[in-house]
Write a protein that holds these residues in place. Sequence first.
Motif, PDB file in Angstrom:
ATOM      1  N   VAL A 225       1.002  -0.797  -0.137  1.00  0.00           N
ATOM      2  CA  VAL A 225      -0.277   0.267   0.234  1.00  0.00           C
ATOM      3  C   VAL A 225       1.177   1.518   0.477  1.00  0.00           C
ATOM      4  CG1 VAL A 225      -1.853   0.734   1.097  1.00  0.00           C
ATOM      5  CG2 VAL A 225      -2.066  -0.875   1.363  1.00  0.00           C
ATOM      6  N   GLY A 226       1.861   1.168   1.220  1.00  0.00           N
ATOM      7  CA  GLY A 226       2.149   2.313   1.092  1.00  0.00           C
ATOM      8  C   GLY A 226       3.538   2.337  -0.236  1.00  0.00           C
ATOM      9  N   GLY A 227       3.757   1.288  -0.561  1.00  0.00           N
ATOM     10  CA  GLY A 227       4.776   1.907  -2.049  1.00  0.00           C
ATOM     11  C   GLY A 227       4.233   1.879  -2.905  1.00  0.00           C
ATOM     12  N   PHE A 228       2.894   2.069  -3.370  1.00  0.00           N
ATOM     13  CA  PHE A 228       2.025   2.197  -5.101  1.00  0.00           C
ATOM     14  C   PHE A 228       2.194   3.689  -4.304  1.00  0.00           C
ATOM     15  CE2 PHE A 228      -1.959   3.671  -5.554  1.00  0.00           C
ATOM     16  CZ  PHE A 228      -2.467   3.645  -7.001  1.00  0.00           C
ATOM     17  N   LEU A 229       1.702   4.317  -3.411  1.00  0.00           N
ATOM     18  CA  LEU A 229       1.212   5.982  -2.888  1.00  0.00           C
ATOM     19  C   LEU A 229       2.306   6.489  -3.505  1.00  0.00           C
ATOM     20  CD1 LEU A 229      -0.751   5.999   0.410  1.00  0.00           C
ATOM     21  CD2 LEU A 229      -1.287   6.205  -1.668  1.00  0.00           C
ATOM     22  N   LEU A 230       3.584   5.678  -2.323  1.00  0.00           N
ATOM     23  CA  LEU A 230       4.664   6.950  -2.996  1.00  0.00           C
ATOM     24  C   LEU A 230       4.886   5.813  -4.350  1.00  0.00           C
ATOM     25  CD1 LEU A 230       7.104   5.224   0.471  1.00  0.00           C
ATOM     26  CD2 LEU A 230       6.654   7.397  -0.050  1.00  0.00           C
ATOM     27  N   TRP A 231       4.709   5.341  -4.721  1.00  0.00           N
ATOM     28  CA  TRP A 231       5.809   5.558  -6.077  1.00  0.00           C
ATOM     29  C   TRP A 231       4.823   6.158  -6.920  1.00  0.00           C
ATOM     30  CZ3 TRP A 231       9.181   3.865  -8.953  1.00  0.00           C
ATOM     31  CH2 TRP A 231       9.550   3.611 -10.185  1.00  0.00           C
ATOM     32  N   TYR A 232       3.822   6.070  -7.396  1.00  0.00           N
ATOM     33  CA  TYR A 232       2.712   6.935  -7.657  1.00  0.00           C
ATOM     34  C   TYR A 232       2.462   9.371  -7.874  1.00  0.00           C
ATOM     35  CZ  TYR A 232       1.183   3.613 -10.787  1.00  0.00           C
ATOM     36  OH  TYR A 232       1.064   2.227 -11.540  1.00  0.00           O
ATOM     37  N   ALA A 233       2.606   9.374  -6.540  1.00  0.00           N
ATOM     38  CA  ALA A 233       3.243  10.759  -5.871  1.00  0.00           C
ATOM     39  C   ALA A 233       4.468  10.673  -6.637  1.00  0.00           C
ATOM     40  CB  ALA A 233       3.209  10.770  -4.835  1.00  0.00           C
ATOM     41  N   GLY A 234       5.820  10.129  -7.055  1.00  0.00           N
ATOM     42  CA  GLY A 234       6.579  10.452  -7.416  1.00  0.00           C
ATOM     43  C   GLY A 234       6.729  10.600  -9.335  1.00  0.00           C
ATOM     44  N   ALA A 235       6.279   9.637  -9.729  1.00  0.00           N
ATOM     45  CA  ALA A 235       5.970   8.907 -10.966  1.00  0.00           C
ATOM     46  C   ALA A 235       5.370  10.471 -11.432  1.00  0.00           C
ATOM     47  CB  ALA A 235       5.271   7.904 -11.148  1.00  0.00           C
ATOM     48  N   GLU A 236       4.445  11.194 -11.040  1.00  0.00           N
ATOM     49  CA  GLU A 236       3.295  11.936 -11.719  1.00  0.00           C
ATOM     50  C   GLU A 236       4.595  13.532 -11.644  1.00  0.00           C
ATOM     51  OE1 GLU A 236       0.182  13.222  -9.101  1.00  0.00           O
ATOM     52  OE2 GLU A 236       0.692  14.119  -7.664  1.00  0.00           O
ATOM     53  N   ARG A 237       5.585  13.838 -10.686  1.00  0.00           N
ATOM     54  CA  ARG A 237       6.322  14.669 -10.771  1.00  0.00           C
ATOM     55  C   ARG A 237       6.935  15.102 -11.524  1.00  0.00           C
ATOM     56  NH1 ARG A 237       3.906  13.867  -5.432  1.00  0.00           N
ATOM     57  NH2 ARG A 237       3.162  15.807  -4.787  1.00  0.00           N
ATOM     58  N   VAL A 238       7.434  13.678 -11.899  1.00  0.00           N
ATOM     59  CA  VAL A 238       8.655  13.083 -12.711  1.00  0.00           C
ATOM     60  C   VAL A 238       8.399  12.603 -14.575  1.00  0.00           C
ATOM     61  CG1 VAL A 238      10.136  13.221 -11.461  1.00  0.00           C
ATOM     62  CG2 VAL A 238       9.425  10.805 -11.976  1.00  0.00           C
ATOM     63  N   SER A 239       9.719  12.474 -15.027  1.00  0.00           N
ATOM     64  CA  SER A 239       9.062  12.133 -16.782  1.00  0.00           C
ATOM     65  C   SER A 239       8.921  10.519 -16.352  1.00  0.00           C
ATOM     66  CB  SER A 239      10.389  12.539 -17.418  1.00  0.00           C
ATOM     67  OG  SER A 239      11.238  11.568 -17.556  1.00  0.00           O
ATOM     68  N   GLY A 240       8.968   9.690 -17.439  1.00  0.00           N
ATOM     69  CA  GLY A 240       8.801   8.785 -17.477  1.00  0.00           C
ATOM     70  C   GLY A 240      10.597   7.239 -17.557  1.00  0.00           C
ATOM     71  N   THR A 241      11.080   8.128 -17.942  1.00  0.00           N
ATOM     72  CA  THR A 241      12.578   7.443 -18.488  1.00  0.00           C
ATOM     73  C   THR A 241      13.141   7.799 -16.907  1.00  0.00           C
ATOM     74  OG1 THR A 241      12.123   8.087 -20.900  1.00  0.00           O
ATOM     75  CG2 THR A 241      14.622   8.301 -19.256  1.00  0.00           C
ATOM     76  N   GLU A 242      12.083   9.155 -16.354  1.00  0.00           N
ATOM     77  CA  GLU A 242      13.438   8.936 -14.892  1.00  0.00           C
ATOM     78  C   GLU A 242      13.005   8.699 -13.547  1.00  0.00           C
ATOM     79  OE1 GLU A 242      13.937  13.988 -14.499  1.00  0.00           O
ATOM     80  OE2 GLU A 242      12.338  13.563 -14.945  1.00  0.00           O
ATOM     81  N   ALA A 243      11.677   7.960 -13.479  1.00  0.00           N
ATOM     82  CA  ALA A 243      10.730   6.994 -13.172  1.00  0.00           C
ATOM     83  C   ALA A 243      11.480   5.465 -13.204  1.00  0.00           C
ATOM     84  CB  ALA A 243       9.271   7.420 -12.760  1.00  0.00           C
ATOM     85  N   SER A 244      11.899   5.152 -14.737  1.00  0.00           N
ATOM     86  CA  SER A 244      11.904   3.896 -14.177  1.00  0.00           C
ATOM     87  C   SER A 244      13.502   4.563 -14.368  1.00  0.00           C
ATOM     88  CB  SER A 244      12.253   3.636 -16.391  1.00  0.00           C
ATOM     89  OG  SER A 244      13.260   4.400 -16.785  1.00  0.00           O
ATOM     90  N   LEU A 245      14.639   5.139 -13.455  1.00  0.00           N
ATOM     91  CA  LEU A 245      15.793   4.947 -13.706  1.00  0.00           C
ATOM     92  C   LEU A 245      15.985   4.544 -12.305  1.00  0.00           C
ATOM     93  CD1 LEU A 245      17.485   8.058 -15.364  1.00  0.00           C
ATOM     94  CD2 LEU A 245      17.789   5.494 -15.173  1.00  0.00           C
ATOM     95  N   PHE A 246      14.546   4.306 -11.812  1.00  0.00           N
ATOM     96  CA  PHE A 246      15.021   4.229  -9.240  1.00  0.00           C
ATOM     97  C   PHE A 246      14.704   3.083  -9.265  1.00  0.00           C
ATOM     98  CE2 PHE A 246      14.784   8.934  -9.699  1.00  0.00           C
ATOM     99  CZ  PHE A 246      15.179   9.351  -8.602  1.00  0.00           C
ATOM    100  N   THR A 247      14.162   2.636 -10.686  1.00  0.00           N
ATOM    101  CA  THR A 247      14.053   0.412 -10.318  1.00  0.00           C
ATOM    102  C   THR A 247      15.505   0.281  -9.968  1.00  0.00           C
ATOM    103  OG1 THR A 247      13.908   0.446 -12.747  1.00  0.00           O
ATOM    104  CG2 THR A 247      12.059   0.784 -11.638  1.00  0.00           C
ATOM    105  N   ALA A 248      16.575   0.996 -10.254  1.00  0.00           N
ATOM    106  CA  ALA A 248      17.478   0.155 -10.385  1.00  0.00           C
ATOM    107  C   ALA A 248      17.870   0.498  -8.498  1.00  0.00           C
ATOM    108  CB  ALA A 248      18.414   1.170 -10.857  1.00  0.00           C
ATOM    109  N   LEU A 249      17.529   1.110  -7.914  1.00  0.00           N
ATOM    110  CA  LEU A 249      17.520   0.943  -6.506  1.00  0.00           C
ATOM    111  C   LEU A 249      16.964  -0.068  -5.433  1.00  0.00           C
ATOM    112  CD1 LEU A 249      16.351   4.101  -5.791  1.00  0.00           C
ATOM    113  CD2 LEU A 249      19.493   3.737  -5.904  1.00  0.00           C
TER     114      LEU A 249
END
Length: 299
Positions: A225-249
């Motif tokens: 639940v928390g991860g869902f909220l964090l991911w989409y809160a972040g994804a709406e603030r940056v580009s899709g390519t930028e968001a995809s970079l964070f999967t490496a973490l």
Amino acid sequence: MSRRVQGYLYLALAMVTVGSTVIASKLIASGLPPFTATALRFALALPFFFVLMRASGARLPKLSGYDRLILFIQAGAGSVGYTTLLISGLSLTSAAYAGVIIGTLPVVSAAISILLLGERPQPALLLAVALAAAGVFSIAFAPGAAGGSLAGNALIFLAVVCEGLFILLNKRLKTEIAPLAQSTLMTGIGLVVSAVPAVFEAPLAHGFSPGAFAAVAYYALVPTVGGFLLWYAGAERVSGTEASLFTALAPVSAVILAFAVLGEAVGLNQIAGIGCVLAAVLGLAFAGGRAGTKLIEER
């Protein structure tokens, strides 16, 4: 703090929660059968998704019989299959090894698309597949000192394949489903699918480990639940390519948490493996691949 920096922070925290699912699954594996733990996870998470749906005014879409079948298969593979295989694998192998293997998800997803959908591979993707394979091989065939197991590593990789199939099947849906609605559906269907085999595990006969139950509650509420909220809160603030970079973490956080929380040793082969996987995921992201952004939806 700028909107973009806020997005980076939310995405980073979301991926840390994804990495922490490996640690939670390791603790669960020592005290609960896999299907029982999976059913409990969904049972705890589902009410919170209903609350989020109500608070946001979201509605479940009307679906055709075809889309309902696809969603059922998705839940079986990406929700139940991934979680049960991850827990089963971690009963045999170390969390640090598992962290490296789950990091290959974006690359595995892209490779599945090539094999099953006939998509034409770009040179960057082929290089990413080679790097990810090198990272997995560096740990998969070097079990021993750090608690690794070839069978356990294989189960973890099968979990990644299940999640890759989830992403592939998502492309087959004819109706566009909002992320919150889809996560709610996956959680509900996953609960039904996992509850049936959980009965045959005779969970009451095994008893309940308080530590394992606490890990299930954490898995349900924080990464799911928390991860869902964090991911989409972040994804709406940056580009899709930028968001995809964070999967490496995600794999990095899993390996670090395995060392910090579980006290697992991290050897040179794991460091080499994580390096190869990071290079593969980052290369894929820079090339425009976004398959990894689905990672958070079912975690």
